[in-house]
Design an enzyme around this catalytic site. Structure first.
Site, PDB file in Angstrom:
ATOM      1  N   GLU A 256       5.020  73.538 -20.664  1.00 24.88           N
ATOM      2  CA  GLU A 256       5.153  72.144 -20.185  1.00 24.88           C
ATOM      3  C   GLU A 256       4.408  72.095 -18.859  1.00 24.88           C
ATOM      4  O   GLU A 256       4.901  72.594 -17.850  1.00 24.88           O
ATOM      5  CB  GLU A 256       6.628  71.795 -19.972  1.00 24.88           C
ATOM      6  CG  GLU A 256       7.467  71.786 -21.228  1.00 24.88           C
ATOM      7  CD  GLU A 256       7.269  70.539 -22.070  1.00 24.88           C
ATOM      8  OE1 GLU A 256       6.612  69.588 -21.607  1.00 24.88           O
ATOM      9  OE2 GLU A 256       7.747  70.533 -23.211  1.00 24.88           O
TER      10      GLU A 256
ATOM     11  N   GLU B   2      10.128  69.922 -26.040  1.00 27.52           N
ATOM     12  CA  GLU B   2      11.500  70.267 -25.663  1.00 27.52           C
ATOM     13  C   GLU B   2      12.426  69.089 -25.963  1.00 27.52           C
ATOM     14  O   GLU B   2      11.985  67.955 -26.082  1.00 27.52           O
ATOM     15  CB  GLU B   2      11.555  70.619 -24.171  1.00 27.52           C
ATOM     16  CG  GLU B   2      10.764  71.884 -23.879  1.00 27.52           C
ATOM     17  CD  GLU B   2      10.951  72.432 -22.468  1.00 27.52           C
ATOM     18  OE1 GLU B   2      11.109  71.657 -21.521  1.00 27.52           O
ATOM     19  OE2 GLU B   2      10.941  73.675 -22.331  1.00 27.52           O
TER      20      GLU B   2
ATOM     21  N   CYS C 200       6.404  65.428 -13.187  1.00 26.78           N
ATOM     22  CA  CYS C 200       5.219  65.595 -14.032  1.00 26.78           C
ATOM     23  C   CYS C 200       4.871  64.333 -14.803  1.00 26.78           C
ATOM     24  O   CYS C 200       3.724  64.126 -15.152  1.00 26.78           O
ATOM     25  CB  CYS C 200       5.437  66.750 -14.988  1.00 26.78           C
ATOM     26  SG  CYS C 200       6.942  66.553 -15.945  1.00 26.78           S
TER      27      CYS C 200
ATOM     28  N   ASN D 258      10.801  71.142  -9.095  1.00 27.85           N
ATOM     29  CA  ASN D 258      11.056  69.698  -8.989  1.00 27.85           C
ATOM     30  C   ASN D 258      12.293  69.232  -9.758  1.00 27.85           C
ATOM     31  O   ASN D 258      12.908  68.237  -9.405  1.00 27.85           O
ATOM     32  CB  ASN D 258       9.802  68.874  -9.338  1.00 27.85           C
ATOM     33  CG  ASN D 258       9.337  69.071 -10.752  1.00 27.85           C
ATOM     34  OD1 ASN D 258       9.755  70.013 -11.432  1.00 27.85           O
ATOM     35  ND2 ASN D 258       8.467  68.199 -11.213  1.00 27.85           N
TER      36      ASN D 258
HETATM   37  P1  NAD Z   1       3.952  76.166 -10.260  1.00 29.67           P
HETATM   38  O1  NAD Z   1       3.073  76.311 -11.440  1.00 29.67           O
HETATM   39  O2  NAD Z   1       3.420  76.462  -8.926  1.00 29.67           O
HETATM   40  O3  NAD Z   1       5.247  77.070 -10.425  1.00 29.67           O
HETATM   41  C1  NAD Z   1       6.068  77.006 -11.581  1.00 29.67           C
HETATM   42  C2  NAD Z   1       6.821  78.296 -11.724  1.00 29.67           C
HETATM   43  O4  NAD Z   1       5.879  79.340 -11.954  1.00 29.67           O
HETATM   44  C3  NAD Z   1       7.617  78.703 -10.486  1.00 29.67           C
HETATM   45  O5  NAD Z   1       8.807  79.328 -10.894  1.00 29.67           O
HETATM   46  C4  NAD Z   1       6.697  79.721  -9.827  1.00 29.67           C
HETATM   47  O6  NAD Z   1       7.389  80.656  -9.039  1.00 29.67           O
HETATM   48  C5  NAD Z   1       6.118  80.397 -11.050  1.00 29.67           C
HETATM   49  N1  NAD Z   1       4.878  81.141 -10.831  1.00 29.67           N
HETATM   50  C6  NAD Z   1       3.864  80.871  -9.990  1.00 29.67           C
HETATM   51  N2  NAD Z   1       2.917  81.847 -10.075  1.00 29.67           N
HETATM   52  C7  NAD Z   1       3.355  82.736 -11.001  1.00 29.67           C
HETATM   53  C8  NAD Z   1       2.861  83.948 -11.541  1.00 29.67           C
HETATM   54  N3  NAD Z   1       1.699  84.447 -11.155  1.00 29.67           N
HETATM   55  N4  NAD Z   1       3.605  84.596 -12.460  1.00 29.67           N
HETATM   56  C9  NAD Z   1       4.785  84.089 -12.878  1.00 29.67           C
HETATM   57  N5  NAD Z   1       5.316  82.963 -12.408  1.00 29.67           N
HETATM   58  C10 NAD Z   1       4.613  82.283 -11.493  1.00 29.67           C
HETATM   59  O7  NAD Z   1       4.526  74.675 -10.339  1.00 29.67           O
HETATM   60  P2  NAD Z   1       5.529  73.966  -9.342  1.00 29.67           P
HETATM   61  O8  NAD Z   1       4.763  73.608  -8.100  1.00 29.67           O
HETATM   62  O9  NAD Z   1       6.789  74.736  -9.211  1.00 29.67           O
HETATM   63  O10 NAD Z   1       5.898  72.642 -10.166  1.00 29.67           O
HETATM   64  C11 NAD Z   1       5.086  71.522 -10.166  1.00 29.67           C
HETATM   65  C12 NAD Z   1       4.212  71.484 -11.402  1.00 29.67           C
HETATM   66  O11 NAD Z   1       5.028  71.560 -12.562  1.00 29.67           O
HETATM   67  C13 NAD Z   1       3.445  70.202 -11.526  1.00 29.67           C
HETATM   68  O12 NAD Z   1       2.142  70.479 -11.968  1.00 29.67           O
HETATM   69  C14 NAD Z   1       4.205  69.431 -12.592  1.00 29.67           C
HETATM   70  O13 NAD Z   1       3.445  68.480 -13.270  1.00 29.67           O
HETATM   71  C15 NAD Z   1       4.661  70.528 -13.468  1.00 29.67           C
HETATM   72  N6  NAD Z   1       5.832  70.119 -14.246  1.00 29.67           N
HETATM   73  C16 NAD Z   1       5.673  69.911 -15.596  1.00 29.67           C
HETATM   74  C17 NAD Z   1       6.759  69.486 -16.341  1.00 29.67           C
HETATM   75  C18 NAD Z   1       6.608  69.232 -17.815  1.00 29.67           C
HETATM   76  O14 NAD Z   1       7.627  69.114 -18.476  1.00 29.67           O
HETATM   77  N7  NAD Z   1       5.418  69.138 -18.355  1.00 29.67           N
HETATM   78  C19 NAD Z   1       8.002  69.301 -15.744  1.00 29.67           C
HETATM   79  C20 NAD Z   1       8.125  69.538 -14.385  1.00 29.67           C
HETATM   80  C21 NAD Z   1       7.022  69.959 -13.647  1.00 29.67           C
END
Ligand code: NAD
Length: 486
Positions: A259, A466, A293, A161
């Site tokens: 995060e 962060e 998020c 995102n």
């Molecule tokens: P996601 O958890 O599906 O993926 C995040 C990352 O993890 C991606 O690079 C993905 O390829 C990787 N990933 C997935 N499975 C994995 C595994 N088994 N091993 C290693 N890596 C793996 O999340 P998303 O759909 O990309 O992003 C949306 C989510 O991120 C939402 O829940 C949002 O709230 C959160 N988010 C949080 C923040 C924050 O600062 N707290 C900021 C942005 C997004």
């Protein structure tokens, strides 16, 4: 294949991984397609780097760490400053690549590049200020010197995102602290990460300090979390994946920064400035099409102003322009992919089946890429959208009567990332600000993201912070050096 056209510097668009200073394909020959969410067409391909090449990237980062950690802080700072300047020089190209792979309107993409670059600048400055202390020892012949040292090779796993800023918010403090990194960007948005890699290389950051591995996450993630050379994982993404990675890191006891997801409440009290609250709700709910998020997920409105607020917000929602992110004037781009659209539809259908009503809705282009912004009235805690992040342009209004009820509703979630509330009473501001169990709270504002303030959550929204002064601490160890016989 519809590669981005119109780039002033087409070399920024790379379809290769970066390992130890080399741009490489997967030794297996495997690759992953990346699609443009606005058209559903293939934008490009990146190598599907498996476990073995991930190990090579970790080894390259480890070799580079031995000299990078010893570089004078001012030299690391100067390299980061150069990286920052290159990001600024190429901001338009970086924004275009970002919009084409992620979908957000170009104006928002430009905002993200500026935000992303600001972390590089900030931590270039912080690199100069890593210092320790001397503690007077109980025994007279001793000194205790407290030193800060880089944690070591750091794995950086980021979501789709914010494909630029989520990387710089981690990599800039890591490099400033003397760590080297292996970045695994989202498989949906790898090109923004790779463009950053090109610019890091041009800035003169030595080979192996920044490595970028692309492809399907499970194999890469398993290696990054199990390999004992990796001393730290910094992850941004969903709570579900974050907790899996946390468990995978447990056997080798890695440092963790997480995060994770949110479920932000946005509270409008009877004594709020309603026009300001509407502006705040638009900003916090619809930024990035609701795929943030810290986006408000639940809008809680006190009974006395519920109808007036709904009417004002509804007028704004109805007028929102939805379309391809590259089109001028568009406020809401396509959603990232089909599962995202499915989730939005599921949440709206579930809410309507449990008594919610549509108060206002914008129009969206036909096709499966777009979700129309919608304002729902009569939302309740039984609905799926009350307990799960919708991650789309759905604004549900919940009615409440008392301040205590609002605080209980707001805190009634396992998440604790961001919360917002609007009131003109300073006593209430102080009371509610203290009562909200969130890492970031906005009073009379819909925005809490800035380089200079700590970003992060409590409860199941994660660990660590962060940005800000504290952001670099996540990449530093504390060593107590007890010097006796002096
Ligand atoms: P996601 O958890 O599906 O993926 C995040 C990352 O993890 C991606 O690079 C993905 O390829 C990787 N990933 C997935 N499975 C994995 C595994 N088994 N091993 C290693 N890596 C793996 O999340 P998303 O759909 O990309 O992003 C949306 C989510 O991120 C939402 O829940 C949002 O709230 C959160 N988010 C949080 C923040 C924050 O600062 N707290 C900021 C942005 C997004």
């Amino acid at each position: 294949m519809t590669k981005p056209t119109g780039l002033a510097d087409p070399d920024l668009f790379r379809e290769a991984a970066l390992i130890g200073g080399q741009w490489v394909q997967a030794t297996s020959g495997a690759s992953v397609e990346v699609t443009d969410p606005a058209t559903g067409k293939v934008l490009g391909r990146v190598p599907d780097i498996g476990a073995e090449q991930t190990r090579a990237a970790i080894d390259a980062a480890d070799r580079a760490f031995q000299s990078w950690r010893k570089r004078p802080h001012a030299e690391r700072a100067a390299l980061l400053e150069r990286w920052f300047a290159l990001m600024e020089d190429h901001a338009d190209d970086l924004a275009l690549i970002l919009t084409r792979e992620q979908g957000k309107p170009l104006a928002e993409a430009k905002g993200e590049i500026a935000y992303g670059a600001s972390f590089v600048k900030w931590f270039a400055e912080e690199a100069r200020r890593i210092d320790g202390s001397v503690i007077p020892a109980p025994a007279g012949d001793r000194q205790i010197v407290v030193m800060k040292e880089p944690v070591g090779v750091s794995a950086i796993i980021t979501p789709w995102n914010f494909p630029n800023a989520m990387i710089t918010r981690k990599v800039a403090p890591a490099l400033a602290a003397g760590c080297t990194v292996v970045i695994k960007p989202s498989e949906f948005t790898p090109f923004s990460a790779l463009a950053l890699g090109v610019l890091a290389e041009r800035a003169g950051i030595p080979e192996g300090v920044v490595n970028i591995v692309t492809g399907m996450p499970a194999a890469i993630g398993a290696e990054l979390t199990a390999n004992p050379t990796v001393r730290k994982l910094s992850f941004t993404g969903s709570t579900r994946v974050g907790s899996i990675l946390m468990a995978q890191c447990a056997p080798s006891v890695k440092r963790l920064s997480l995060e994770l997801g949110g479920n932000a409440p946005f509270i409008v009290f009877d004594d709020a400035d309603l026009d300001a609250a509407v502006e705040g709700a638009i900003a916090s709910k619809f930024r990035n099409g609701g795929q943030t998020c810290v986006c408000s997920n639940r809008i809680l409105v006190q009974a006395g102003v519920y109808d007036a607020f709904a009417q004002k917000l509804g007028a704004r929602v109805k007028a929102m322009r939805v379309g391809p992110g590259t089109e001028a004037g568009v406020e809401i781009g396509p959603m990232i992919n089909a599962p995202a659209i499915d989730k939005i539809r599921r949440h709206v259908a579930d809410a309507l089946s449990k008594g919610a009503t549509i108060l206002a809705e914008a129009t969206a282009p036909s096709g499966d890429q777009y979700a129309a912004p919608v304002l729902l009235g009569g939302a309740t805690t039984e609905m799926e959208l009350a307990s799960e992040e919708t991650f789309g342009p759905v604004a549900p209004l919940f009615r409440f009567e008392t301040e205590d009820e609002a605080v209980a509703l707001a805190n009634g979630t396992p998440y604790g990332l961001a919360a917002y509330f609007y009131t003109e009473s300073h006593k209430r501001a102080w009371r509610v600000g203290q009562a909200l169990e969130f890492g970031m709270v906005g009073l009379n504002t819909g925005s809490v993201s800035t380089t200079v303030s700590p970003f992060g959550g409590v409860k199941q929204s994660g660990l660590g912070r962060e940005g800000a002064r504290v952001g670099i601490d996540e990449y530093l160890e504390t060593k107590a050096f007890h010097m006796a016989g002096l």
